[in-house]
Scaffold this motif. Sequence first.
Motif, PDB file in Angstrom:
ATOM      1  N   GLU A   1      18.575  60.223  45.034  1.00  0.00           N
ATOM      2  CA  GLU A   1      19.464  59.311  45.759  1.00  0.00           C
ATOM      3  C   GLU A   1      19.700  59.894  47.143  1.00  0.00           C
ATOM      4  O   GLU A   1      19.714  61.117  47.306  1.00  0.00           O
ATOM      5  N   ASN A   2      19.890  59.014  48.118  1.00  0.00           N
ATOM      6  CA  ASN A   2      20.141  59.464  49.477  1.00  0.00           C
ATOM      7  C   ASN A   2      21.544  59.041  49.891  1.00  0.00           C
ATOM      8  O   ASN A   2      21.860  57.853  49.776  1.00  0.00           O
TER       9      ASN A   2
ATOM     10  N   SER B   1      18.090  51.144  41.719  1.00  0.00           N
ATOM     11  CA  SER B   1      17.418  49.897  42.090  1.00  0.00           C
ATOM     12  C   SER B   1      17.221  49.827  43.594  1.00  0.00           C
ATOM     13  O   SER B   1      17.891  50.523  44.365  1.00  0.00           O
ATOM     14  N   GLU B   2      16.298  48.969  44.008  1.00  0.00           N
ATOM     15  CA  GLU B   2      16.009  48.794  45.420  1.00  0.00           C
ATOM     16  C   GLU B   2      17.223  48.290  46.193  1.00  0.00           C
ATOM     17  O   GLU B   2      17.443  48.688  47.335  1.00  0.00           O
TER      18      GLU B   2
ATOM     19  N   ILE C   1      19.167  64.918  44.034  1.00  0.00           N
ATOM     20  CA  ILE C   1      18.234  65.403  45.037  1.00  0.00           C
ATOM     21  C   ILE C   1      17.820  64.237  45.934  1.00  0.00           C
ATOM     22  O   ILE C   1      17.926  63.079  45.532  1.00  0.00           O
ATOM     23  N   ASP C   2      17.360  64.569  47.144  1.00  0.00           N
ATOM     24  CA  ASP C   2      16.902  63.507  48.036  1.00  0.00           C
ATOM     25  C   ASP C   2      15.682  63.942  48.817  1.00  0.00           C
ATOM     26  O   ASP C   2      15.271  65.105  48.767  1.00  0.00           O
ATOM     27  N   LEU C   3      15.109  62.978  49.490  1.00  0.00           N
ATOM     28  CA  LEU C   3      14.042  63.224  50.445  1.00  0.00           C
ATOM     29  C   LEU C   3      14.677  63.173  51.832  1.00  0.00           C
ATOM     30  O   LEU C   3      15.425  62.240  52.129  1.00  0.00           O
ATOM     31  N   PRO C   4      14.401  64.160  52.680  1.00  0.00           N
ATOM     32  CA  PRO C   4      15.017  64.135  54.001  1.00  0.00           C
ATOM     33  C   PRO C   4      14.455  62.996  54.845  1.00  0.00           C
ATOM     34  O   PRO C   4      13.282  62.632  54.718  1.00  0.00           O
TER      35      PRO C   4
ATOM     36  N   ARG D   1      17.769  53.984  56.635  1.00  0.00           N
ATOM     37  CA  ARG D   1      18.733  53.914  55.531  1.00  0.00           C
ATOM     38  C   ARG D   1      18.126  54.393  54.224  1.00  0.00           C
ATOM     39  O   ARG D   1      18.757  55.099  53.442  1.00  0.00           O
ATOM     40  N   SER D   2      16.857  53.987  53.978  1.00  0.00           N
ATOM     41  CA  SER D   2      16.208  54.368  52.727  1.00  0.00           C
ATOM     42  C   SER D   2      14.705  54.159  52.865  1.00  0.00           C
ATOM     43  O   SER D   2      14.243  53.498  53.784  1.00  0.00           O
ATOM     44  N   LEU D   3      13.984  54.727  51.934  1.00  0.00           N
ATOM     45  CA  LEU D   3      12.544  54.524  51.843  1.00  0.00           C
ATOM     46  C   LEU D   3      12.259  53.500  50.750  1.00  0.00           C
ATOM     47  O   LEU D   3      13.089  53.263  49.872  1.00  0.00           O
ATOM     48  N   ASN D   4      11.070  52.922  50.770  1.00  0.00           N
ATOM     49  CA  ASN D   4      10.640  52.027  49.707  1.00  0.00           C
ATOM     50  C   ASN D   4      10.682  52.772  48.374  1.00  0.00           C
ATOM     51  O   ASN D   4      10.296  53.947  48.301  1.00  0.00           O
TER      52      ASN D   4
END
Length: 156
Positions: free
Chosen positions: A83-84, A105-106, A123-126, A132-135
């Motif tokens: 999650e971001n 969910s998307e 955890i997240d992806l930088p 706002r978010s990645l696909n």
Amino acid sequence: MIAPLLHVVLYQPDIPQNTGNIGRTCVAVGARLWLIRPLGFVLDARHLKRAGMDYWPMLDYVVVDSLNDVREQLPGHDFWYVENPAPRRIWEAEFKPGSVLVFGSESRGLPPAVIEECRGQMIDLPMRPEVRSLNLASTVNTAVYEAIRQIGHVGL
């Protein structure tokens, strides 16, 4: 039956094409896909084919009603919630065979209660603040292949 190398959990996914791409990744690496209802699409032959999921019969997947259903069926497994934003980056997680990666969910992400309860495993992806978010399919693919990198092989 061979145990899955990883478990990928989609919490109430909305978009069948994303789920199709994620399913393909699961087939490619030997992961089990868990889908938590409600789904934003129908899992029948006609809809799956339209979403490009014609390989679906090769996919090891389970549909359940709640995140607790997944937890109950996978006692003792390491759960990681993507999650971001999150307190840790994805490469700070220690993945091993049987690890569980949970994605929201998307449209809504993970529920606030899950985020609060599982803060230590978030955890997240930088990414830059402009995004706002990645696909979802891209995020799952990146996370799964980081786990594969750590484990050192795909499932057989």
